[in-house]
Write an enzyme that holds these catalytic residues in place. Sequence first.
Site, mmCIF file in Angstrom:
data_model
loop_
_atom_site.group_PDB
_atom_site.id
_atom_site.type_symbol
_atom_site.label_atom_id
_atom_site.label_comp_id
_atom_site.label_asym_id
_atom_site.label_seq_id
_atom_site.Cartn_x
_atom_site.Cartn_y
_atom_site.Cartn_z
ATOM 1 N N ARG A 102 20.459 -25.625 41.587
ATOM 2 C CA ARG A 102 19.453 -25.733 42.606
ATOM 3 C C ARG A 102 18.315 -25.032 42.202
ATOM 4 O O ARG A 102 18.536 -23.770 43.779
ATOM 5 C CB ARG A 102 19.228 -26.211 42.929
ATOM 6 C CG ARG A 102 17.573 -27.336 43.404
ATOM 7 C CD ARG A 102 17.327 -27.771 42.294
ATOM 8 N NE ARG A 102 15.419 -28.649 42.833
ATOM 9 C CZ ARG A 102 14.372 -28.880 42.473
ATOM 10 N NH1 ARG A 102 14.663 -27.459 41.808
ATOM 11 N NH2 ARG A 102 13.859 -29.182 42.821
ATOM 12 N N TYR A 144 10.485 -32.425 50.224
ATOM 13 C CA TYR A 144 11.341 -32.656 50.972
ATOM 14 C C TYR A 144 11.110 -34.018 51.604
ATOM 15 O O TYR A 144 11.482 -34.043 52.563
ATOM 16 C CB TYR A 144 12.606 -31.990 51.529
ATOM 17 C CG TYR A 144 12.868 -31.255 50.273
ATOM 18 C CD1 TYR A 144 14.179 -31.400 49.067
ATOM 19 C CD2 TYR A 144 12.211 -30.120 49.357
ATOM 20 C CE1 TYR A 144 14.062 -30.899 47.379
ATOM 21 C CE2 TYR A 144 12.677 -28.983 48.968
ATOM 22 C CZ TYR A 144 13.753 -29.658 47.783
ATOM 23 O OH TYR A 144 14.293 -28.732 46.610
ATOM 24 N N HIS A 147 -2.118 -15.517 49.551
ATOM 25 C CA HIS A 147 -1.221 -16.279 48.923
ATOM 26 C C HIS A 147 -0.681 -16.559 49.208
ATOM 27 O O HIS A 147 0.954 -16.295 50.049
ATOM 28 C CB HIS A 147 -0.889 -15.051 47.275
ATOM 29 C CG HIS A 147 0.122 -16.126 46.390
ATOM 30 N ND1 HIS A 147 1.149 -16.085 46.236
ATOM 31 C CD2 HIS A 147 -0.910 -17.400 45.583
ATOM 32 C CE1 HIS A 147 1.394 -16.768 45.012
ATOM 33 N NE2 HIS A 147 0.420 -17.204 44.608
#
Length: 613
Positions: free
Chosen positions: A255, A439, A154
């Site tokens: 955040r 990003y 995963h």
Amino acid sequence: MSMPISRQLGRKLFNLAWRPSRAFWSIQSYEPPQSTSRCPRPFGFPTTFRTASSKAIPTARLKARRLRPLPALAAGGGLLTILFAVLQPANTNDSFEITREEETPPSPTPDDNDNDGLPRYRLVEVKEHGPKSERPWVIYEDKVYDITDWVPAHPGGEVILRAAGGSIEPYWDIFSIHKSTYVREILEQYVVGKVHPADLENGRPLQDHIEDPFVTDPTRDARLRKLTEKPCNAETPSEELAESFLTPNNVFYVRNHMWVPVVEEVAAEDHNITVELPDGDSKTYSIKDLKARFKQHTVTAVLQCSGNRRNDMTRYARKTNGLQWTVGAISCAKWEGVRLRDVLADAGLSLEDPGEDAQHVQFAGLEAYGASIPIASALDPMGDVLLAFRMNDAPLPRDHGFPVRVIVPGHVAARCVKWVNKIVVSDEESNTTWQRQDYKCFGPNEVKQDWDKYKAIQVMPITSAITRTRLKPITDKQSGAQTGEPSSSRVVQIEGYAYSGGGREIQRVDISLDGGETWDQAQLVDDTNLEKGSRVWCWKRWKYEVGMSDVAKGQNGGSKTTLIVKATDDAYNTQPETHTSIYNLRGNLATAWHRVDLDTTALRASGNSKGKE
């Protein structure tokens, strides 16, 4: 007198022949009774079957090989006759079919709903297969999946175990990638059953049995401007940004990509961080070890999201993808902890010659978030990279990484991994989506994003913003009482911040009261006594005072004017003029001149305004 084993097994198989949907499950669970003198060496059917078929049947999928039709068995037939009749494979398909034309199977029971061959499980049964179970299960929609063999592969690592024993949907709803057909196809390989109809409502598990991943999140300050509740993403209010050099912990912008991990205060000192080197050697440190064995350092540094001011890019250029932050996805704090380079050296990494395989330092957090920085940034003796335990003279708040987080001054905050529990020195950067995809910046024309084309954002560029515009309070020097001077003679006070990454100090802030036609320089607030670190990692607060009559000159006959601010650092980097020129679909690094429309009529009436961006 006991019944012979062969006859017991024969009867069992005959009974199952009419119900192919449950045959394999019963065979798997069948264990012949131990005989005495008549059968000194019993035949272990389930073990033999599992061993013979283990290569063809993944344990996580619990499906039988397709078998040939069960032929009529002669009366008195022995065990070997039955076994050879049943276990002859017709092909390698992962299905189970037994047919009999002479008789009709009985009507399906509630456990055989839709006759799809899948057993039904009550929610209490699924719950038994939780995170600590040897075989964790999850529910998606109305199906049950055994994810034991999927956990190692995963992408989010063991974070998927957070959902074990219940529905995975609240967790997968956090990331849209889980909505893809590809992910669903992977999951379908691990189906083991369905949720019992008694535990379903409109085809989904009962709501009171679905865990809220965010139920243990901390309570946030009401002053924070929330963009999303779950996960929490909230920016510091403009007034607080202007108020102090160090942003108070309770209004420091938040955040989060997922939920906030729970680490009990009493167990914090025992929280471990494992450091792994390129040669495979590893060493584990508890927080207690780090505090006792390494010198602690203090650094004052800004953290800023790469999406800070994204809303400006959306307004002045075109639509961007991502949270629509205004000017508050940035804050400044004093951080205390140990230097990462000291810990890496203790773990066995050579600081002078780390080797060709040491190109990046990867960080992983408890909630599965991960990112990395170049090895040069980690080992720079002037880089001040910390494993931090304290923030503004207090233990790290939960939202900000308690009990330990990475602080990489001058870099995008996405590299400052919270709740860190693993550090890996590697020849490649972190393989998480937050490192290799989210990003990055693309050109204004690049609609299709080739994620391998550009490097991940590291050091932040220069930016600035107006955070507050107000009429400066005027007080009588003798009495201290406010005077009643007319607003036309009052002073307008404009405040804000300027910041540049990489340790570069802000040298100048330029401000315009008329949309960029004319300029003046703002006053930089002297906060040097609060700055800590090898370089200048913090912002510069600035202010500009001007008479109301001078502000009115930029109105061109109306009641509004446009204020603009831009900054220059000590390397003479300055901000681009427009967001159109630096537009990218993700809306990252929205650093163009900051513009605020000021309504002087409203300002006179209120006496305090931040203006309208």
